[in-house]
Design an enzyme around this catalytic site. Structure first.
Site, PDB file in Angstrom:
ATOM      1  N   SER A   1       0.858  -1.186   0.000  1.00 47.20           N
ATOM      2  CA  SER A   1       0.000   0.000   0.000  1.00 47.20           C
ATOM      3  C   SER A   1       0.890   1.230   0.000  1.00 47.20           C
ATOM      4  CB  SER A   1      -0.889   0.014   1.242  1.00 47.20           C
ATOM      5  OG  SER A   1      -1.565   1.256   1.354  1.00 47.20           O
TER       6      SER A   1
ATOM      7  N   TYR B   1      -2.047  -0.167  10.356  1.00 46.20           N
ATOM      8  CA  TYR B   1      -2.190  -0.646   8.971  1.00 46.20           C
ATOM      9  C   TYR B   1      -0.935  -0.338   8.155  1.00 46.20           C
ATOM     10  CZ  TYR B   1      -3.920  -0.812   4.162  1.00 46.20           C
ATOM     11  OH  TYR B   1      -4.082  -1.071   2.816  1.00 46.20           O
TER      12      TYR B   1
END
Length: 191
Positions: free
Chosen positions: A144, A157
């Protein structure tokens, strides 16, 4: 100019493939002729609808990829259905909840680790021996942009996606020269 890819006769496993980015990946491989195994955790209806678009070449399976035995089951089923497993895309994962670091519980850190990191590690561990034995294969992990720039309320995250990038680099060295291992880092994408 439109690029044309041909994956006819190849088998692909896409974890988290029933919706979002994963669904787009599945559709691209399906349209390129691959046999695709899709895993889902909660999107059974989406997975069934996607499988119905090409039931001879799509196989949907519910699985808890935080468990190594479930990962082994999925890898074995993909190879059994399509004869081998050529490509893996470890797309399962996500941002469970936003929370500032000072408010993030140990349980949220653990859940994020299991969902984002362990699922990737366990799927790769289950599939890699056969790929190494055949001396071919490709693994694509889903990182990501958050791994590079963090995110407000998403330190847990972002950290997990950073771990996936590091794991990918290490696995690429272990699997070389016969199995290619790469990661992609999408940002926010409308799906």
């Amino acid at each position: 100019m439109t690029a044309s890819l041909d994956f006819s006769g190849q088998s692909v496993l896409v974890t988290g493939g029933a919706s979002g980015i994963g669904r787009g990946i599945v559709e691209a491989f399906r349209d390129a002729g691959a046999g695709v195994t899709i895993t889902y955790a909660t999107s059974a209806d989406d997975a069934a609808a996607l499988q119905a678009t090409a039931p001879d070449r799509l196989q949907a399976m519910g699985a808890d990829l935080r468990r190594p035995e479930e990962c082994a089951r999925v890898v074995e089923a993909a190879a059994a259905r399509f004869g081998t497993l050529d490509v893996i895309v470890t797309n399962a994962g996500g941002l469970i909840a936003r929370a500032k670091t000072t408010e993030t519980s140990p349980e949220l850190w653990q859940e994020s680790f299991e969902l984002n990191v362990l699922s990737t590690v366990f799927v790769c561990k289950a599939a890699l021996p056969a790929m190494l034995e055949r001396k071919r294969g490709a693994i694509i992990t889903m990182g990501s942009i958050a791994a590079h720039n963090g995110g407000t309320g998403a330190a847990h995250y972002s950290s997990m996606k950073g771990a996936i990038h590091t794991f990918t680099r290490a696995l690429a060295k272990e699997a070389a020269p016969h199995v290619r291992v790469n990661s992609v880092s999408p940002g926010l994408i409308g799906t």
